[in-house]
Write an enzyme that holds these catalytic residues in place. Structure first.
Site, short mmCIF file in Angstrom:
data_model
loop_
_atom_site.label_atom_id
_atom_site.label_comp_id
_atom_site.label_asym_id
_atom_site.label_seq_id
_atom_site.Cartn_x
_atom_site.Cartn_y
_atom_site.Cartn_z
N LYS A 67 -28.37 -16.24 3.53
CA LYS A 67 -28.65 -16.90 4.73
C LYS A 67 -29.76 -16.08 5.50
O LYS A 67 -29.66 -14.82 5.56
CB LYS A 67 -27.43 -16.97 5.52
CG LYS A 67 -27.65 -18.50 6.34
CD LYS A 67 -27.28 -19.65 5.61
CE LYS A 67 -27.43 -20.72 6.36
NZ LYS A 67 -26.85 -22.06 5.46
N LYS A 126 -29.65 -17.27 -2.62
CA LYS A 126 -30.06 -18.51 -2.11
C LYS A 126 -29.50 -19.16 -0.90
O LYS A 126 -28.14 -18.75 -0.79
CB LYS A 126 -29.60 -19.75 -3.38
CG LYS A 126 -29.95 -21.11 -2.90
CD LYS A 126 -31.51 -21.41 -3.82
CE LYS A 126 -32.24 -22.61 -3.23
NZ LYS A 126 -32.76 -22.40 -2.11
N ASP A 147 -20.79 -24.68 -9.36
CA ASP A 147 -21.23 -23.88 -10.48
C ASP A 147 -22.91 -23.86 -10.44
O ASP A 147 -23.60 -24.32 -11.50
CB ASP A 147 -20.91 -24.78 -11.70
CG ASP A 147 -19.50 -24.67 -12.26
OD1 ASP A 147 -18.69 -23.54 -11.82
OD2 ASP A 147 -18.83 -25.58 -12.54
N HIS A 152 -25.37 -10.20 -5.21
CA HIS A 152 -25.86 -10.38 -6.32
C HIS A 152 -25.28 -10.49 -7.54
O HIS A 152 -25.80 -10.14 -8.66
CB HIS A 152 -26.72 -8.89 -6.22
CG HIS A 152 -27.76 -8.99 -5.01
ND1 HIS A 152 -27.27 -8.37 -3.87
CD2 HIS A 152 -29.05 -9.31 -5.12
CE1 HIS A 152 -28.25 -8.45 -2.90
NE2 HIS A 152 -29.35 -9.15 -3.54
N HIS A 153 -24.21 -11.18 -7.53
CA HIS A 153 -23.44 -11.29 -8.95
C HIS A 153 -24.44 -12.24 -9.83
O HIS A 153 -24.19 -12.40 -10.95
CB HIS A 153 -22.14 -11.69 -8.82
CG HIS A 153 -21.75 -13.10 -8.40
ND1 HIS A 153 -21.93 -13.27 -7.03
CD2 HIS A 153 -21.48 -14.29 -9.07
CE1 HIS A 153 -21.86 -14.83 -7.02
NE2 HIS A 153 -21.47 -15.13 -7.97
N LYS A 165 -19.77 -21.11 -2.01
CA LYS A 165 -20.30 -22.39 -2.25
C LYS A 165 -21.10 -22.77 -3.73
O LYS A 165 -20.85 -23.59 -4.37
CB LYS A 165 -21.30 -22.90 -1.27
CG LYS A 165 -21.47 -24.31 -0.72
CD LYS A 165 -22.48 -24.50 0.31
CE LYS A 165 -22.00 -23.94 1.52
NZ LYS A 165 -22.87 -24.14 2.78
N SER A 218 -31.03 -28.32 -4.46
CA SER A 218 -31.98 -27.13 -4.27
C SER A 218 -32.27 -26.63 -5.65
O SER A 218 -33.18 -26.24 -6.19
CB SER A 218 -31.31 -26.13 -3.27
OG SER A 218 -32.31 -26.43 -1.83
P1 NAD Z 1 -30.35 -30.28 12.39
O1 NAD Z 1 -31.01 -29.43 12.99
O2 NAD Z 1 -30.97 -31.15 11.22
O3 NAD Z 1 -29.52 -31.14 12.94
C1 NAD Z 1 -28.18 -30.60 13.81
C2 NAD Z 1 -27.83 -31.64 15.07
O4 NAD Z 1 -26.81 -31.26 15.73
C3 NAD Z 1 -29.20 -31.88 15.72
O5 NAD Z 1 -29.33 -33.41 15.98
C4 NAD Z 1 -28.47 -31.42 17.12
O6 NAD Z 1 -28.86 -31.97 18.32
C5 NAD Z 1 -27.25 -31.45 16.98
N1 NAD Z 1 -26.36 -30.67 17.55
C6 NAD Z 1 -26.58 -29.54 18.32
N2 NAD Z 1 -25.22 -29.11 19.06
C7 NAD Z 1 -24.69 -30.05 19.06
C8 NAD Z 1 -23.39 -30.22 19.88
N3 NAD Z 1 -22.94 -29.36 20.43
N4 NAD Z 1 -22.76 -31.38 19.89
C9 NAD Z 1 -23.33 -32.64 19.12
N5 NAD Z 1 -24.33 -32.48 18.48
C10 NAD Z 1 -25.01 -31.31 18.54
O7 NAD Z 1 -29.18 -29.44 11.12
P2 NAD Z 1 -28.51 -29.80 9.99
O8 NAD Z 1 -29.46 -29.40 8.69
O9 NAD Z 1 -28.44 -31.06 9.78
O10 NAD Z 1 -27.30 -28.92 9.70
C11 NAD Z 1 -26.05 -29.13 10.49
C12 NAD Z 1 -25.01 -28.26 9.78
O11 NAD Z 1 -24.87 -28.38 8.15
C13 NAD Z 1 -25.02 -26.62 10.10
O12 NAD Z 1 -23.91 -26.08 10.12
C14 NAD Z 1 -25.71 -26.26 8.67
O13 NAD Z 1 -25.61 -24.99 8.46
C15 NAD Z 1 -24.77 -27.19 7.65
N6 NAD Z 1 -25.55 -27.61 6.49
C16 NAD Z 1 -26.96 -27.83 6.30
C17 NAD Z 1 -27.47 -28.19 5.03
C18 NAD Z 1 -28.88 -28.74 4.79
O14 NAD Z 1 -29.43 -29.25 3.84
N7 NAD Z 1 -29.70 -28.99 5.98
C19 NAD Z 1 -26.76 -27.71 4.05
C20 NAD Z 1 -25.38 -27.27 4.16
C21 NAD Z 1 -24.96 -27.19 5.41
#
Ligand code: NAD
Length: 470
Positions: A102, A66, A95, A60-61, A90, A359
């Site tokens: 989460k 988010k 910034d 909460h700094h 992150k 965001s």
């Molecule tokens: P998503 O659900 O849209 O897509 C994930 C994809 O990975 C799916 O198509 C799924 O079928 C596939 N998948 C799952 N297990 C798998 C495996 N073992 N091998 C191959 N493919 C596999 O999710 P996303 O939003 O794209 O998030 C993906 C990663 O990015 C996560 O670690 C998430 O925390 C990170 N991330 C997402 C966002 C965002 O804005 N959505 C932001 C920052 C970080």
């Protein structure tokens, strides 16, 4: 080792490069609170399931906190805590004035109908409201693995139905559909940020030389794991805005590999038609899917889930650059092996920060109640036209009408919301990479440790300014 323990181990390596007091470092590292709750879901057939939900507010700094909401079977206290910590770091790196959070629901979304997913999302939101875990100035969720703009719209609607936050309610969640207060460019933002980060990493001649690669993205071969929001957009932008070649894709059902390159939209279309990426014309099927990570390429982009590169397969990874689009794809043990091998790892806490950056732009839009660029676009357009006419009048050779119209067309336009969002994102990713790379060179550490150090220093500064309450 648990995911949170791994994040903390990486934190400790960076903390050793600072001289902040030990107690302060412990406070920065600690998760402020985590809530776990169970709630009932009435299934379409009338039976009842018990669903587990989580929300962690790591720091909460800065407020609000988010972080995304994930729907996955692996969701548990440890995972959500680790991901919330990554969010704090992150936000500091890019910034963005938020603390980290989460949330997650422990389900496999493929096992539920759309109506059931809506009930789960609304009830989860209701629990967050009850526990004061959501609000424009409190804690603001966003999409993550297994969720998207549709779920964010349900969260917004539930929040608006249940609270009387009439003026700023729109800012209680980001990643919404554009018609519901979402910002243009948010859907692709994480992937676009990943693209900018990879482009930056490949732009330094001395770094590329060490890897035996040429500078730039042109001709580099790329394998992407996960064709969801982040993986798809990263691949699509790499394909459209650089000369990189997409040689491999891995999804849940298996992997495909074609050294001559593949078109990502054709792969997605093939998957929609056949239910699988396997059998894509011209490509070799890879089974099991994890083997795809070990195939020859310059850049490997894990964009699915955590801990996919471990001490078991790290030695077999052939990529020279690992671009961590997912959170925590490389375990600490694998990280040691890969760093030793000289692989350039562009770390998650920097590389996928494009999502939270945009965001932030969406949250600002919601609080200011006006679309970015709405008041200035026409003015900028007129101004550019006036300048072009003035140049035309001041030069002895007059532009012919066609040339003037052409120039006005090419440079005489004002910035749209998407232009502004992408420009803010690009600037953020370039600037943050420069900061991390400078720290790496100055302290002779790797990029991950430098990214953590950057975050720790900024959060510590916040505590030095505000002191400890009371
Ligand atoms: P998503 O659900 O849209 O897509 C994930 C994809 O990975 C799916 O198509 C799924 O079928 C596939 N998948 C799952 N297990 C798998 C495996 N073992 N091998 C191959 N493919 C596999 O999710 P996303 O939003 O794209 O998030 C993906 C990663 O990015 C996560 O670690 C998430 O925390 C990170 N991330 C997402 C966002 C965002 O804005 N959505 C932001 C920052 C970080």
């Amino acid at each position: 080792m648990s995911f949170f323990a791994q994040v903390n181990q990486m934190f400790e390596a960076a903390a050793a490069e600072t001289d902040h007091p030990t107690g302060l470092l412990q406070q920065i590292r600690a998760c402020d609170n985590i809530t776990r709750f169970d709630f009932p879901l009435r299934r379409d057939d009338g039976s009842v399931d018990v669903i587990s939900g989580y929300r962690a507010e790591h720091s909460h700094h800065k407020q609000p906190t988010k972080g995304g909401i994930r729907y996955a079977t692996a969701v548990n206290v440890d995972e959500i805590t680790a991901l919330s910590a990554l969010m704090s770091y992150k936000c500091a790196i890019v910034d963005v004035p938020f603390g980290g959070a989460k949330g997650g629901v422990q389900i496999d979304r493929r096992e539920y109908s759309d109506a059931e997913l809506e009930r789960i999302t609304r009830r989860y939101t209701f629990e967050l409201i009850r526990k004061n875990h959501i609000g424009p100035g409190v804690d603001v969720p966003a999409p993550d693995y297994g969720t998207g703009s549709r779920e964010m719209a349900w969260i917004l609607d539930t929040y608006n139905q249940m609270t009387d936050d009439q003026l700023n309610g729109l800012a209680c969640v980001t990643g919404k559909p554009v018609g519901q207060g979402g910002v243009r460019g948010r859907d692709e933002a994480t992937g676009r940020g990943v693209f900018y980060g990879i482009r930056e990493a490949c732009s330094y001649e001395d770094d590329m030389k060490k890897l035996g690669l040429k500078t730039g993205l042109d001709g580099k071969s790329v394998i992407v794991q996960g064709l969801g929001n982040v993986g798809y957009h990263t691949a699509k932008i790499l394909q459209e805005e650089s000369g990189a070649q997409l040689v491999g894709f891995a999804e849940i059902e298996g992997g495909i590999y074609d050294p001559d390159g593949m078109d990502v939209d054709a792969v997605v279309e093939h998957r929609e038609e056949t239910g699988s990426i396997l059998g894509f014309p011209g490509a070799q099927n890879i089974d099991p899917t994890e083997k795809t990570l070990e195939l020859e390429c310059d850049i490997l982009v894990p964009a699915a889930l955590e801990s996919v590169i471990t001490e078991e397969n790290a030695d077999r990874i052939q990529a020279k650059i690992i671009a961590e689009a997912a959170n925590g794809p490389v375990t600490t043990a694998a990280d040691d092996i890969l760093q030793e091998k000289g692989v350039l790892i562009v770390p998650d806490l920097y590389l996928n920060a494009g999502g939270v950056t945009v965001s932030y732009f969406e949250w600002l839009r919601n609080l200011s109640h006006v679309r970015h660029g709405r008041m200035s676009r026409r003015f900028e357009e007129r101004n550019a036209e006036r300048i072009l006419h003035a140049v035309d009048e001041l030069t002895t050779e007059h532009f012919d009408k066609k040339l003037l119209d052409d120039l006005i067309e090419r440079i005489g336009f004002g910035a749209s919301e998407k232009d502004l969002v992408n420009s803010g994102l690009e600037d953020t990713m370039i600037f943050a990479y420069g900061e991390i790379r400078d720290l790496r060179n100055e302290h002779d550490i790797n990029l991950r440790t430098a990214a953590y150090k950057n975050a720790i220093d900024k959060i510590a500064q916040s505590y030095f300014d505000l002191r400890i309450f009371p």
